[in-house]
Write a protein that holds these residues in place. Structure first.
Motif, PDB file in Angstrom:
ATOM      1  N   GLY A 132       0.808  -1.213   0.000  1.00  0.00           N
ATOM      2  CA  GLY A 132       0.000   0.000   0.000  1.00  0.00           C
ATOM      3  C   GLY A 132       0.842   1.264   0.000  1.00  0.00           C
ATOM      4  O   GLY A 132       1.816   1.373   0.742  1.00  0.00           O
ATOM      5  N   ILE A 133       0.452   2.219  -0.880  1.00  0.00           N
ATOM      6  CA  ILE A 133       1.081   3.538  -0.935  1.00  0.00           C
ATOM      7  C   ILE A 133       0.055   4.559  -0.471  1.00  0.00           C
ATOM      8  O   ILE A 133      -1.035   4.670  -1.045  1.00  0.00           O
ATOM      9  CB  ILE A 133       1.554   3.882  -2.362  1.00  0.00           C
ATOM     10  CG1 ILE A 133       2.605   2.881  -2.845  1.00  0.00           C
ATOM     11  CG2 ILE A 133       2.097   5.306  -2.430  1.00  0.00           C
ATOM     12  CD1 ILE A 133       3.039   3.095  -4.294  1.00  0.00           C
ATOM     13  N   THR A 134       0.376   5.281   0.565  1.00  0.00           N
ATOM     14  CA  THR A 134      -0.526   6.323   1.051  1.00  0.00           C
ATOM     15  C   THR A 134      -0.753   7.366  -0.047  1.00  0.00           C
ATOM     16  O   THR A 134       0.202   7.836  -0.669  1.00  0.00           O
ATOM     17  CB  THR A 134       0.088   7.001   2.296  1.00  0.00           C
ATOM     18  OG1 THR A 134       0.427   5.998   3.248  1.00  0.00           O
ATOM     19  CG2 THR A 134      -0.892   7.978   2.901  1.00  0.00           C
ATOM     20  N   ARG A 135      -2.029   7.688  -0.287  1.00  0.00           N
ATOM     21  CA  ARG A 135      -2.399   8.636  -1.357  1.00  0.00           C
ATOM     22  C   ARG A 135      -1.727   8.231  -2.673  1.00  0.00           C
ATOM     23  O   ARG A 135      -0.964   8.957  -3.288  1.00  0.00           O
ATOM     24  CB  ARG A 135      -2.016  10.066  -0.971  1.00  0.00           C
ATOM     25  CG  ARG A 135      -2.921  10.610   0.137  1.00  0.00           C
ATOM     26  CD  ARG A 135      -2.448  11.919   0.710  1.00  0.00           C
ATOM     27  NE  ARG A 135      -2.105  12.914  -0.295  1.00  0.00           N
ATOM     28  CZ  ARG A 135      -1.701  14.156  -0.016  1.00  0.00           C
ATOM     29  NH1 ARG A 135      -1.617  14.546   1.256  1.00  0.00           N
ATOM     30  NH2 ARG A 135      -1.393  14.989  -0.971  1.00  0.00           N
ATOM     31  N   SER A 136      -2.024   7.017  -3.075  1.00  0.00           N
ATOM     32  CA  SER A 136      -1.377   6.446  -4.253  1.00  0.00           C
ATOM     33  C   SER A 136      -1.589   7.282  -5.507  1.00  0.00           C
ATOM     34  O   SER A 136      -0.790   7.218  -6.445  1.00  0.00           O
ATOM     35  CB  SER A 136      -1.884   5.018  -4.483  1.00  0.00           C
ATOM     36  OG  SER A 136      -3.301   5.013  -4.659  1.00  0.00           O
ATOM     37  N   GLN A 137      -2.665   8.111  -5.515  1.00  0.00           N
ATOM     38  CA  GLN A 137      -2.910   8.947  -6.690  1.00  0.00           C
ATOM     39  C   GLN A 137      -1.804   9.986  -6.879  1.00  0.00           C
ATOM     40  O   GLN A 137      -1.644  10.544  -7.977  1.00  0.00           O
ATOM     41  CB  GLN A 137      -4.274   9.647  -6.576  1.00  0.00           C
ATOM     42  CG  GLN A 137      -4.379  10.699  -5.481  1.00  0.00           C
ATOM     43  CD  GLN A 137      -4.789  10.106  -4.144  1.00  0.00           C
ATOM     44  OE1 GLN A 137      -4.712   8.890  -3.946  1.00  0.00           O
ATOM     45  NE2 GLN A 137      -5.254  10.959  -3.233  1.00  0.00           N
ATOM     46  N   ASP A 138      -1.025  10.234  -5.835  1.00  0.00           N
ATOM     47  CA  ASP A 138       0.074  11.185  -5.953  1.00  0.00           C
ATOM     48  C   ASP A 138       1.332  10.555  -6.529  1.00  0.00           C
ATOM     49  O   ASP A 138       2.362  11.238  -6.667  1.00  0.00           O
ATOM     50  CB  ASP A 138       0.417  11.782  -4.584  1.00  0.00           C
ATOM     51  CG  ASP A 138      -0.630  12.762  -4.087  1.00  0.00           C
ATOM     52  OD1 ASP A 138      -1.519  13.139  -4.879  1.00  0.00           O
ATOM     53  OD2 ASP A 138      -0.565  13.141  -2.900  1.00  0.00           O
ATOM     54  N   PHE A 139       1.255   9.253  -6.855  1.00  0.00           N
ATOM     55  CA  PHE A 139       2.421   8.558  -7.386  1.00  0.00           C
ATOM     56  C   PHE A 139       2.070   7.863  -8.707  1.00  0.00           C
ATOM     57  O   PHE A 139       2.188   6.642  -8.833  1.00  0.00           O
ATOM     58  CB  PHE A 139       2.944   7.539  -6.363  1.00  0.00           C
ATOM     59  CG  PHE A 139       3.493   8.166  -5.111  1.00  0.00           C
ATOM     60  CD1 PHE A 139       4.848   8.423  -4.990  1.00  0.00           C
ATOM     61  CD2 PHE A 139       2.633   8.523  -4.063  1.00  0.00           C
ATOM     62  CE1 PHE A 139       5.349   9.011  -3.844  1.00  0.00           C
ATOM     63  CE2 PHE A 139       3.145   9.106  -2.916  1.00  0.00           C
ATOM     64  CZ  PHE A 139       4.504   9.360  -2.810  1.00  0.00           C
ATOM     65  N   PRO A 140       1.609   8.655  -9.695  1.00  0.00           N
ATOM     66  CA  PRO A 140       1.256   8.039 -10.984  1.00  0.00           C
ATOM     67  C   PRO A 140       2.473   7.395 -11.624  1.00  0.00           C
ATOM     68  O   PRO A 140       3.577   7.950 -11.610  1.00  0.00           O
ATOM     69  CB  PRO A 140       0.758   9.235 -11.810  1.00  0.00           C
ATOM     70  CG  PRO A 140       1.411  10.428 -11.199  1.00  0.00           C
ATOM     71  CD  PRO A 140       1.487  10.132  -9.731  1.00  0.00           C
TER      72      PRO A 140
END
Length: 388
Positions: A132-140
């Motif tokens: 899991g990546i926290t706020r994965s949308q920030d890591f396109p």
């Protein structure tokens, strides 16, 4: 050692005791330059070779009792975490989040369901996979499959957990230890349980500390009020297997074997058995407990020393058993090791840069010190790139 090997070793020791001489080592007086303990460039080469290309002991198997149990490194120069997986196997990783390098776990030991980075909350499974990546949308474009924890070779063998700094290493501990791996199995090291572990920084070179264990010449003097009583007329027999050494030291009561049939001889009733497991572990089988010592270099004159004491649960039961263990630990760890062996090593280290002699002289009973030094030097000087 199997029982017949224990009988053979005790006979070797009794023969030596009659001569009042240790078993022949190098059979000559040798010298060791004091730069072996002060040269910073030499330490760098030792770290790259002896500590970089050979298996290292991480812990006893009992430190990882269940899935999710973990142990972290005692050595800042190698920040690893070893964990028991859901499949029962052991895995090792760098104890660093793949996001911005934060340490995942700080405690020496513990248990987790997942590794969660305390900095930004990234989550890793016990297999090291990024879950899991926290706020994965920030890591396109960041693929979790490419950002799992960096794995290190690790295995469990002989009751110990091993790992390597060489990420390409193939760990074969029975081959690495040779006959001494059989000893770990035959003495059933895996069934031991932990009592206590200490971690201390000593102001001495890592080799100087280990070498205090490798001769009995000092026992009647340095240990005159402690160990000397247990090792009167003490003699040492030794064996080699690859870069490792085994020392068997006769105890005062070894003559009592004469009153028992050979099939009842048990070596730990009459001797202590010591192993140098290359490069930096010194393993001691006392009569009723075990000491695992590791030495992790920080500088030519500074070393992290850890000592863990283990025992057989059936030998120390109830409050009386725990009291007996505490007494043994204080005697061995605090008095013999810390206040005697390593205190003198620290005194020696302090004088190395300011004394008049540029070398140490080793007598016939101190040959193992030179032999241990030779095993290190041979691997520092090796240019093959392969463990030898």
């Amino acid at each position: 050692m199997q029982q017949h090997e224990q009988v053979s070793m005790l006979k070797r020791l009794m023969t030596l005791r009659e001569t009042r001489r240790d078993e022949k080592m190098l059979d000559e007086v040798v010298t060791i330059p004091v730069t072996k303990y002060t040269d910073e460039s030499l330490l760098d080469r030792e770290l790259a070779s002896a500590f970089g290309r050979f298996p290292l002991v991480a812990c006893h198997s009992s430190a990882l009792p269940d899935p999710g149990s973990y142990v972290t490194s005692d050595w800042d120069l190698f920040p690893y975490v070893v964990v028991r997986g859901e499949d029962g196997g052991v895995r090792a990783f760098y104890n660093q989040c793949r996001h911005r390098g934060a340490r995942l776990v700080k405690e020496r030991t513990g248990a987790v369901k997942n590794f969660v980075c305390p900095f930004h909350g990234w989550v890793y499974g016990l297999d090291g996979a990024l879950k899991g990546i926290t706020r994965s949308q920030d890591f396109p474009g960041v693929n979790a499959c490419d950002h799992g924890l960096i794995e290190l070779p690790a295995t469990e063998s002989g009751g110990l957990v091993w790992l390597s700094r060489d990420r390409d290493a193939k760990l074969d501990i029975p081959a690495f230890l040779g006959a001494f791996h059989d000893d770990l199995v035959n003495f059933d090291v895996a069934s031991l349980v932990p009592y206590k572990k200490t971690k201390v920084v000593k102001e001495a070179n890592w080799k100087l500390l280990i070498k205090t264990y490798l001769e009995g010449y000092h026992v009647p003097y340095l240990h005159r009020d402690t160990l000397a009583f247990a090792f009167k007329r003490g003699v040492i027999a030794h064996d080699e297997d690859g870069p490792h050494f085994r020392l068997s030291a006769a105890r005062t009561n070894i003559g009592e074997t004469a009153s028992k049939p050979e099939d009842e001889w048990r070596i730990l009733d009459y001797a202590s058995v010591y192993y140098t497991l290359f490069p930096n572990t010194f393993f001691i089988l006392h009569p009723d407990y075990v000491s695992i010592n590791t030495f992790w270099p920080l500088a030519p004159d500074r070393t992290v020393w850890t000592h863990e004491m283990l025992y057989r649960a059936e030998d120390f039961t109830g409050s009386a058993g725990q009291s007996a263990l505490e007494k043994r630990f204080r005697f061995t760890n605090d008095t013999v090791f810390d206040q005697e062996d390593f205190a003198i090593a620290e005194e020696v280290q302090r004088g190395l840069l300011h004394g008049g002699s540029d070398h140490h002289v080793l007598g016939l009973a101190e040959g193992l010190l030179a032999m241990f030094q030779d095993t290190i030097d041979a691997r520092v000087d090796s240019t093959t790139g392969q463990p030898v």
